[in-house]
Design a protein around this motif. Structure first.
Motif, PDB file in Angstrom:
ATOM      1  N   LYS A  53     115.295  41.076  40.818  1.00  0.00           N
ATOM      2  CA  LYS A  53     116.186  42.233  40.944  1.00  0.00           C
ATOM      3  C   LYS A  53     115.508  43.550  40.584  1.00  0.00           C
ATOM      4  O   LYS A  53     116.052  44.621  40.864  1.00  0.00           O
ATOM      5  N   VAL A  54     114.323  43.481  39.981  1.00  0.00           N
ATOM      6  CA  VAL A  54     113.554  44.710  39.745  1.00  0.00           C
ATOM      7  C   VAL A  54     112.249  44.696  40.537  1.00  0.00           C
ATOM      8  O   VAL A  54     111.305  45.409  40.233  1.00  0.00           O
ATOM      9  N   ASP A  55     112.209  43.860  41.565  1.00  0.00           N
ATOM     10  CA  ASP A  55     111.110  43.831  42.533  1.00  0.00           C
ATOM     11  C   ASP A  55     109.762  43.431  41.926  1.00  0.00           C
ATOM     12  O   ASP A  55     108.715  43.797  42.446  1.00  0.00           O
ATOM     13  N   LYS A  56     109.791  42.668  40.831  1.00  0.00           N
ATOM     14  CA  LYS A  56     108.536  42.154  40.273  1.00  0.00           C
ATOM     15  C   LYS A  56     108.027  40.967  41.081  1.00  0.00           C
ATOM     16  O   LYS A  56     106.833  40.663  41.055  1.00  0.00           O
ATOM     17  N   ILE A  57     108.939  40.270  41.733  1.00  0.00           N
ATOM     18  CA  ILE A  57     108.559  39.219  42.681  1.00  0.00           C
ATOM     19  C   ILE A  57     109.284  39.502  43.987  1.00  0.00           C
ATOM     20  O   ILE A  57     110.313  40.183  44.006  1.00  0.00           O
ATOM     21  N   ASP A  58     108.753  38.987  45.090  1.00  0.00           N
ATOM     22  CA  ASP A  58     109.391  39.245  46.373  1.00  0.00           C
ATOM     23  C   ASP A  58     110.437  38.175  46.682  1.00  0.00           C
ATOM     24  O   ASP A  58     110.605  37.201  45.952  1.00  0.00           O
ATOM     25  N   ARG A  59     111.111  38.385  47.767  1.00  0.00           N
ATOM     26  CA  ARG A  59     112.205  37.510  48.175  1.00  0.00           C
ATOM     27  C   ARG A  59     111.758  36.063  48.352  1.00  0.00           C
ATOM     28  O   ARG A  59     112.408  35.121  47.889  1.00  0.00           O
ATOM     29  N   LYS A  60     110.629  35.877  49.025  1.00  0.00           N
ATOM     30  CA  LYS A  60     110.142  34.517  49.271  1.00  0.00           C
ATOM     31  C   LYS A  60     109.811  33.811  47.960  1.00  0.00           C
ATOM     32  O   LYS A  60     110.133  32.629  47.779  1.00  0.00           O
ATOM     33  N   THR A  61     109.176  34.516  47.040  1.00  0.00           N
ATOM     34  CA  THR A  61     108.822  33.918  45.750  1.00  0.00           C
ATOM     35  C   THR A  61     110.066  33.499  44.985  1.00  0.00           C
ATOM     36  O   THR A  61     110.100  32.439  44.352  1.00  0.00           O
ATOM     37  N   PHE A  62     111.112  34.322  45.058  1.00  0.00           N
ATOM     38  CA  PHE A  62     112.372  33.952  44.395  1.00  0.00           C
ATOM     39  C   PHE A  62     112.917  32.660  44.972  1.00  0.00           C
ATOM     40  O   PHE A  62     113.174  31.692  44.249  1.00  0.00           O
ATOM     41  N   TRP A  63     113.097  32.620  46.278  1.00  0.00           N
ATOM     42  CA  TRP A  63     113.731  31.447  46.883  1.00  0.00           C
ATOM     43  C   TRP A  63     112.872  30.200  46.753  1.00  0.00           C
ATOM     44  O   TRP A  63     113.391  29.111  46.473  1.00  0.00           O
ATOM     45  N   ASN A  64     111.580  30.341  46.929  1.00  0.00           N
ATOM     46  CA  ASN A  64     110.702  29.183  46.730  1.00  0.00           C
ATOM     47  C   ASN A  64     110.765  28.701  45.284  1.00  0.00           C
ATOM     48  O   ASN A  64     110.764  27.500  45.003  1.00  0.00           O
ATOM     49  N   GLY A  65     110.828  29.652  44.359  1.00  0.00           N
ATOM     50  CA  GLY A  65     110.862  29.304  42.943  1.00  0.00           C
ATOM     51  C   GLY A  65     112.105  28.541  42.538  1.00  0.00           C
ATOM     52  O   GLY A  65     112.068  27.723  41.614  1.00  0.00           O
ATOM     53  N   VAL A  66     113.229  28.821  43.233  1.00  0.00           N
ATOM     54  CA  VAL A  66     114.473  28.121  42.884  1.00  0.00           C
ATOM     55  C   VAL A  66     114.722  26.913  43.783  1.00  0.00           C
ATOM     56  O   VAL A  66     115.795  26.312  43.752  1.00  0.00           O
ATOM     57  N   GLY A  67     113.702  26.564  44.599  1.00  0.00           N
ATOM     58  CA  GLY A  67     113.763  25.292  45.300  1.00  0.00           C
ATOM     59  C   GLY A  67     114.066  25.324  46.782  1.00  0.00           C
ATOM     60  O   GLY A  67     114.371  24.288  47.371  1.00  0.00           O
ATOM     61  N   PHE A  68     113.982  26.514  47.407  1.00  0.00           N
ATOM     62  CA  PHE A  68     114.265  26.602  48.838  1.00  0.00           C
ATOM     63  C   PHE A  68     113.041  27.130  49.576  1.00  0.00           C
ATOM     64  O   PHE A  68     112.661  28.280  49.415  1.00  0.00           O
ATOM     65  N   GLU A  69     112.439  26.282  50.394  1.00  0.00           N
ATOM     66  CA  GLU A  69     111.248  26.693  51.139  1.00  0.00           C
ATOM     67  C   GLU A  69     111.629  27.529  52.362  1.00  0.00           C
ATOM     68  O   GLU A  69     111.090  28.599  52.584  1.00  0.00           O
ATOM     69  N   ASN A  70     112.562  27.011  53.160  1.00  0.00           N
ATOM     70  CA  ASN A  70     113.061  27.746  54.330  1.00  0.00           C
ATOM     71  C   ASN A  70     114.442  28.271  53.960  1.00  0.00           C
ATOM     72  O   ASN A  70     115.436  27.559  54.092  1.00  0.00           O
ATOM     73  N   PHE A  71     114.468  29.509  53.492  1.00  0.00           N
ATOM     74  CA  PHE A  71     115.647  29.978  52.767  1.00  0.00           C
ATOM     75  C   PHE A  71     116.621  30.831  53.560  1.00  0.00           C
ATOM     76  O   PHE A  71     117.693  31.170  53.059  1.00  0.00           O
ATOM     77  N   SER A  72     116.296  31.201  54.786  1.00  0.00           N
ATOM     78  CA  SER A  72     117.135  32.185  55.473  1.00  0.00           C
ATOM     79  C   SER A  72     118.577  31.698  55.649  1.00  0.00           C
ATOM     80  O   SER A  72     119.524  32.449  55.443  1.00  0.00           O
ATOM     81  N   THR A  73     118.753  30.424  56.005  1.00  0.00           N
ATOM     82  CA  THR A  73     120.108  29.889  56.177  1.00  0.00           C
ATOM     83  C   THR A  73     120.845  29.848  54.846  1.00  0.00           C
ATOM     84  O   THR A  73     122.017  30.230  54.742  1.00  0.00           O
ATOM     85  N   GLN A  74     120.135  29.394  53.802  1.00  0.00           N
ATOM     86  CA  GLN A  74     120.754  29.307  52.482  1.00  0.00           C
ATOM     87  C   GLN A  74     121.115  30.691  51.941  1.00  0.00           C
ATOM     88  O   GLN A  74     122.181  30.882  51.362  1.00  0.00           O
ATOM     89  N   GLU A  75     120.239  31.663  52.163  1.00  0.00           N
ATOM     90  CA  GLU A  75     120.518  33.011  51.688  1.00  0.00           C
ATOM     91  C   GLU A  75     121.744  33.581  52.394  1.00  0.00           C
ATOM     92  O   GLU A  75     122.594  34.228  51.762  1.00  0.00           O
ATOM     93  N   ALA A  76     121.857  33.327  53.691  1.00  0.00           N
ATOM     94  CA  ALA A  76     123.009  33.822  54.442  1.00  0.00           C
ATOM     95  C   ALA A  76     124.307  33.209  53.918  1.00  0.00           C
ATOM     96  O   ALA A  76     125.333  33.902  53.799  1.00  0.00           O
ATOM     97  N   ARG A  77     124.263  31.922  53.569  1.00  0.00           N
ATOM     98  CA  ARG A  77     125.451  31.261  53.002  1.00  0.00           C
ATOM     99  C   ARG A  77     125.835  31.909  51.686  1.00  0.00           C
ATOM    100  O   ARG A  77     127.005  32.206  51.433  1.00  0.00           O
ATOM    101  N   PHE A  78     124.856  32.119  50.848  1.00  0.00           N
ATOM    102  CA  PHE A  78     125.094  32.718  49.525  1.00  0.00           C
ATOM    103  C   PHE A  78     125.669  34.132  49.652  1.00  0.00           C
ATOM    104  O   PHE A  78     126.703  34.456  49.059  1.00  0.00           O
TER     105      PHE A  78
END
Length: 208
Positions: A53-78
């Motif tokens: 939330k303060v841009d220390k990591i990028d979007r991909k790093t966030f989603w990969n870090g919480v367990g989602f490799e292909n995250f676009s569908t999951q992000e849209a659901r959220f």
């Protein structure tokens, strides 16, 4: 030039927090994220989110870090599970006729921009400040100064800051803003805001 001698306009500014203030659910990760992904390790998600939330990591790093490799569908659901309180958009449009409005939120830039586009915030707010766009978050004084720099002709005494977080409001008070706490499950600490409300629509009577 100090606030006693500077010539200000007669305009009023209303500053809104977003998550928990304008949205139906106050907890983006522990509630909305958890409701979307019940098997998520919420403490781990929160750890990554603090950096995202303060841009220390990028979007991909966030989603990969919480367990989602292909995250676009999951992000849209959220993101689709984030909704505004009923009547809020109409209230904001009505307020815009008489007041300047600002949106001031701790949120990753991609999520903030999604909400901005989804709800048409660019047409409503005179300034939008997301922590992810600046790499700073409330209650850090630097992000308040960024906000104030966009409204230099408005007296801080004519600014009304609405938030459900007392610590964020306390910093606003240091800049002479009128602070309005939308009462939440947060325990009241040492800071006492100027106003306490239980419903966001109560601000109309305060600013008038």
């Amino acid at each position: 030039m100090d606030s006693k001698t500077k010539q200000y306009s007669n305009e009023k500014l209303i500053i809104f927090d977003m998550i928990g203030t304008l949205t139906t659910n106050p907890h983006l990760i522990s509630q909305i994220f958890y409701l979307t992904f019940p098997s998520a390790d919420i403490p781990e998600v929160k750890k990554y989110y603090e950096d995202y939330k303060v841009d220390k990591i990028d979007r991909k790093t966030f989603w990969n870090g919480v367990g989602f490799e292909n995250f676009s569908t999951q992000e849209a659901r959220f993101l689709g599970n984030i909704s505004l309180k009923q009547g809020v958009l109409d209230m904001l449009k009505d307020l815009k006729e008489d007041y300047k409005l600002a949106l001031f939120s701790n949120i990753p830039k991609e999520w903030g921009h999604y909400m901005q586009d989804t709800f048409g915030f660019k047409e409503i707010f005179d300034a939008i400040i997301f922590s992810g766009d600046y790499g700073i978050q409330k209650p850090d004084s630097e992000i308040y100064e960024i906000l104030l720099s966009k409204f230099q002709d408005i007296n801080p005494g004519n600014m009304y800051f609405v938030d459900d977080d007392l610590e964020d409001l306390e910093t606003g008070k240091k800049y002479l803003m009128n602070t309005i706490w939308l009462e939440s499950d947060q325990l009241a600490g040492g800071y006492r805001p100027d106003y306490v409300i239980q419903d966001i629509f109560e601000i109309i009577n305060i600013v008038k």
